[in-house]
Design an enzyme around this catalytic site. Structure first.
Site, PDB file in Angstrom:
ATOM      1  N   ASN A   9      41.677  46.895  31.340  1.00  0.00           N
ATOM      2  CA  ASN A   9      42.748  46.764  30.345  1.00  0.00           C
ATOM      3  C   ASN A   9      43.882  47.695  30.775  1.00  0.00           C
ATOM      4  O   ASN A   9      43.774  48.906  30.627  1.00  0.00           O
ATOM      5  CB  ASN A   9      42.218  47.156  28.959  1.00  0.00           C
ATOM      6  CG  ASN A   9      43.325  47.234  27.923  1.00  0.00           C
ATOM      7  OD1 ASN A   9      44.421  46.707  28.130  1.00  0.00           O
ATOM      8  ND2 ASN A   9      43.050  47.888  26.803  1.00  0.00           N
ATOM      9  N   TRP A  10      44.943  47.101  31.297  1.00  0.00           N
ATOM     10  CA  TRP A  10      46.036  47.936  31.835  1.00  0.00           C
ATOM     11  C   TRP A  10      46.921  48.510  30.726  1.00  0.00           C
ATOM     12  O   TRP A  10      47.783  49.335  30.997  1.00  0.00           O
ATOM     13  CB  TRP A  10      46.886  47.104  32.800  1.00  0.00           C
ATOM     14  CG  TRP A  10      46.248  46.894  34.144  1.00  0.00           C
ATOM     15  CD1 TRP A  10      45.035  47.367  34.558  1.00  0.00           C
ATOM     16  CD2 TRP A  10      46.819  46.174  35.254  1.00  0.00           C
ATOM     17  NE1 TRP A  10      44.803  46.981  35.860  1.00  0.00           N
ATOM     18  CE2 TRP A  10      45.876  46.244  36.314  1.00  0.00           C
ATOM     19  CE3 TRP A  10      48.000  45.473  35.461  1.00  0.00           C
ATOM     20  CZ2 TRP A  10      46.115  45.642  37.555  1.00  0.00           C
ATOM     21  CZ3 TRP A  10      48.226  44.877  36.692  1.00  0.00           C
ATOM     22  CH2 TRP A  10      47.296  44.959  37.735  1.00  0.00           C
ATOM     23  N   LYS A  11      46.770  48.048  29.504  1.00  0.00           N
ATOM     24  CA  LYS A  11      47.637  48.495  28.403  1.00  0.00           C
ATOM     25  C   LYS A  11      49.110  48.314  28.813  1.00  0.00           C
ATOM     26  O   LYS A  11      49.407  47.390  29.556  1.00  0.00           O
ATOM     27  CB  LYS A  11      47.326  49.943  28.022  1.00  0.00           C
ATOM     28  CG  LYS A  11      45.824  50.181  27.846  1.00  0.00           C
ATOM     29  CD  LYS A  11      45.524  51.489  27.199  1.00  0.00           C
ATOM     30  CE  LYS A  11      44.030  51.734  27.252  1.00  0.00           C
ATOM     31  NZ  LYS A  11      43.592  52.741  26.327  1.00  0.00           N
ATOM     32  N   HIS A  94      41.790  45.544  19.585  1.00  0.00           N
ATOM     33  CA  HIS A  94      41.736  46.850  20.260  1.00  0.00           C
ATOM     34  C   HIS A  94      42.152  47.933  19.267  1.00  0.00           C
ATOM     35  O   HIS A  94      43.030  47.714  18.428  1.00  0.00           O
ATOM     36  CB  HIS A  94      42.662  46.845  21.477  1.00  0.00           C
ATOM     37  CG  HIS A  94      42.438  48.019  22.372  1.00  0.00           C
ATOM     38  ND1 HIS A  94      42.947  49.264  22.095  1.00  0.00           N
ATOM     39  CD2 HIS A  94      41.720  48.149  23.514  1.00  0.00           C
ATOM     40  CE1 HIS A  94      42.559  50.112  23.034  1.00  0.00           C
ATOM     41  NE2 HIS A  94      41.814  49.460  23.913  1.00  0.00           N
ATOM     42  N   GLU A  96      43.966  50.415  19.525  1.00  0.00           N
ATOM     43  CA  GLU A  96      45.409  50.747  19.526  1.00  0.00           C
ATOM     44  C   GLU A  96      46.193  49.738  18.690  1.00  0.00           C
ATOM     45  O   GLU A  96      47.159  50.089  18.024  1.00  0.00           O
ATOM     46  CB  GLU A  96      45.917  50.817  20.976  1.00  0.00           C
ATOM     47  CG  GLU A  96      45.403  52.079  21.662  1.00  0.00           C
ATOM     48  CD  GLU A  96      45.192  51.964  23.160  1.00  0.00           C
ATOM     49  OE1 GLU A  96      45.745  51.037  23.788  1.00  0.00           O
ATOM     50  OE2 GLU A  96      44.447  52.804  23.710  1.00  0.00           O
ATOM     51  N   GLU A 166      33.840  50.117  21.398  1.00  0.00           N
ATOM     52  CA  GLU A 166      34.713  51.169  21.907  1.00  0.00           C
ATOM     53  C   GLU A 166      34.903  52.253  20.846  1.00  0.00           C
ATOM     54  O   GLU A 166      35.775  52.131  19.971  1.00  0.00           O
ATOM     55  CB  GLU A 166      36.084  50.592  22.264  1.00  0.00           C
ATOM     56  CG  GLU A 166      36.050  49.550  23.350  1.00  0.00           C
ATOM     57  CD  GLU A 166      37.369  49.500  24.120  1.00  0.00           C
ATOM     58  OE1 GLU A 166      37.302  49.580  25.349  1.00  0.00           O
ATOM     59  OE2 GLU A 166      38.435  49.409  23.499  1.00  0.00           O
ATOM     60  N   GLY A 172      40.567  56.838  26.291  1.00  0.00           N
ATOM     61  CA  GLY A 172      41.676  57.567  26.905  1.00  0.00           C
ATOM     62  C   GLY A 172      41.571  59.075  26.750  1.00  0.00           C
ATOM     63  O   GLY A 172      42.528  59.797  27.024  1.00  0.00           O
ATOM     64  N   SER A 211      36.623  55.712  28.303  1.00  0.00           N
ATOM     65  CA  SER A 211      36.611  56.652  29.428  1.00  0.00           C
ATOM     66  C   SER A 211      35.532  56.344  30.469  1.00  0.00           C
ATOM     67  O   SER A 211      34.947  57.265  31.045  1.00  0.00           O
ATOM     68  CB  SER A 211      36.488  58.092  28.916  1.00  0.00           C
ATOM     69  OG  SER A 211      37.614  58.418  28.119  1.00  0.00           O
ATOM     70  N   GLY A 232      40.046  51.187  30.600  1.00  0.00           N
ATOM     71  CA  GLY A 232      41.487  51.393  30.568  1.00  0.00           C
ATOM     72  C   GLY A 232      41.949  52.167  31.794  1.00  0.00           C
ATOM     73  O   GLY A 232      42.203  51.609  32.858  1.00  0.00           O
ATOM     74  N   GLY A 233      42.031  53.492  31.653  1.00  0.00           N
ATOM     75  CA  GLY A 233      42.607  54.359  32.681  1.00  0.00           C
ATOM     76  C   GLY A 233      42.092  54.103  34.096  1.00  0.00           C
ATOM     77  O   GLY A 233      42.884  54.022  35.040  1.00  0.00           O
TER      78      GLY A 233
HETATM   79  C1  PEP Z   1      40.467  50.786  26.572  1.00  0.00           C
HETATM   80  O1  PEP Z   1      41.686  50.825  26.592  1.00  0.00           O
HETATM   81  O2  PEP Z   1      39.902  49.811  26.092  1.00  0.00           O
HETATM   82  C2  PEP Z   1      39.726  51.918  27.133  1.00  0.00           C
HETATM   83  C3  PEP Z   1      38.434  51.936  27.033  1.00  0.00           C
HETATM   84  O3  PEP Z   1      40.476  52.926  27.732  1.00  0.00           O
HETATM   85  P1  PEP Z   1      39.894  54.157  28.633  1.00  0.00           P
HETATM   86  O4  PEP Z   1      38.942  53.574  29.632  1.00  0.00           O
HETATM   87  O5  PEP Z   1      41.107  54.742  29.274  1.00  0.00           O
HETATM   88  O6  PEP Z   1      39.211  55.084  27.698  1.00  0.00           O
END
Ligand code: PEP
Length: 249
Positions: A9-11, A94, A96, A166, A172, A211, A232-233
């Site tokens: 997930n590049w956000k 999500h 966010e 999640e 993040g 993460s 994500g990251g």
């Molecule tokens: C996400 O955005 O769904 C996520 C899990 O981010 P990260 O891996 O950066 O925690």
């Protein structure tokens, strides 16, 4: 046997040029791919990334969708627009979107039903805040999100549904749930799904997100009720993403 899914997930990251560079680098690395591999870039990268990834086996996902077919919804994107670009999966709910854009379980449920109608595969995100976890409410919270978001779901299309657990405190933050903690909740999610959908629930994939890094993926994916990861990251660097998709169990 459920196929694993590693979804990036590049956000709100990556211009089109950056997305193309990522694809070139990833294709050059040519990692061994276990199960399905998916990248969910911003909408603006879908066309160019789809062209770059054509024939690679790496699939395209979107980070959001609107729950209507077309019309006066300024700024929104419809399922047909996503299908047109070769999108197969769509992330909905999500944290966010829930926290920053006030998306409710009710709206997420509408999106889910619309995706099913249009034969797109929903990745439904659920998970508790730190406050809820510290109050011991994580199981109740996950249960109520599941039942509200899956209201009136089409049981014939459950095999295309993916749930992403999640915990918000792990997204993040660099603070991941332990593999055992993640497995405990994912097992509970599967039990809830089985209560509602019987054996059909066995086909629903459950991902862990929060993460996840190349160093932690193997332990997470080894768990019985975890069928992959939403990342994500660590999905923003081709070298890291290559390591994630080549996880070893
Ligand atoms: C996400 O955005 O769904 C996520 C899990 O981010 P990260 O891996 O950066 O925690």
């Amino acid at each position: 046997m459920r196929q694993t899914l590693i979804a990036g997930n590049w956000k709100m990251n990556m211009t089109t040029a950056e997305a193309e560079n990522f694809a070139d680098e990833l294709l050059k690395l040519n990692p061994k791919k276990n199960g399905e591999v998916l990248i969910c870039p911003p909408f603006t990268d879908l066309y160019a990334l789809g062209k770059k990834l054509a024939g690679s086996g790496i699939k395209l996902g979107a980070q959001n969708v609107f729950a209507e077919d077309s019309g006066a919804y300024t700024g929104e994107i419809s399922p047909a627009m996503l299908l047109d670009l070769g999108v197969e999966y769509v992330i909905i709910g999500h944290s966010e979107r829930r926290q920053i854009f006030n998306e409710s379980n009710e709206l997420i449920n509408k999106k889910l039903l619309k995706l099913q109608e249009k034969n797109l595969k929903p990745i439904l995100c659920i998970g508790e805040t730190l406050e809820e976890r510290e109050a011991g409410r994580e199981y109740d919270l996950v249960k109520s999100q599941l039942s509200a978001c899956l209201k009136d779901v089409n049981a014939n299309k459950l095999k295309d549904l993916v749930i992403a657990y999640e915990p918000i405190w792990a997204i993040g933050t660099g603070r991941s749930a332990s593999a055992n903690d993640a497995e405990a909740i994912c097992k509970f999610i599967r039990q809830e799904l089985e209560k509602n959908f019987g054996d059909l629930a066995k086909e629903i994939r459950i991902l862990y997100g929060g993460s996840v890094k190349p160093a932690t993926i193997n332990d997470i994916i080894a768990k019985e009720n975890i069928d992959g990861a939403l990342v994500g990251g660590a999905s923003l660097k081709a070298a890291d993403f290559a390591k994630l998709v080549a996880y070893e169990v």
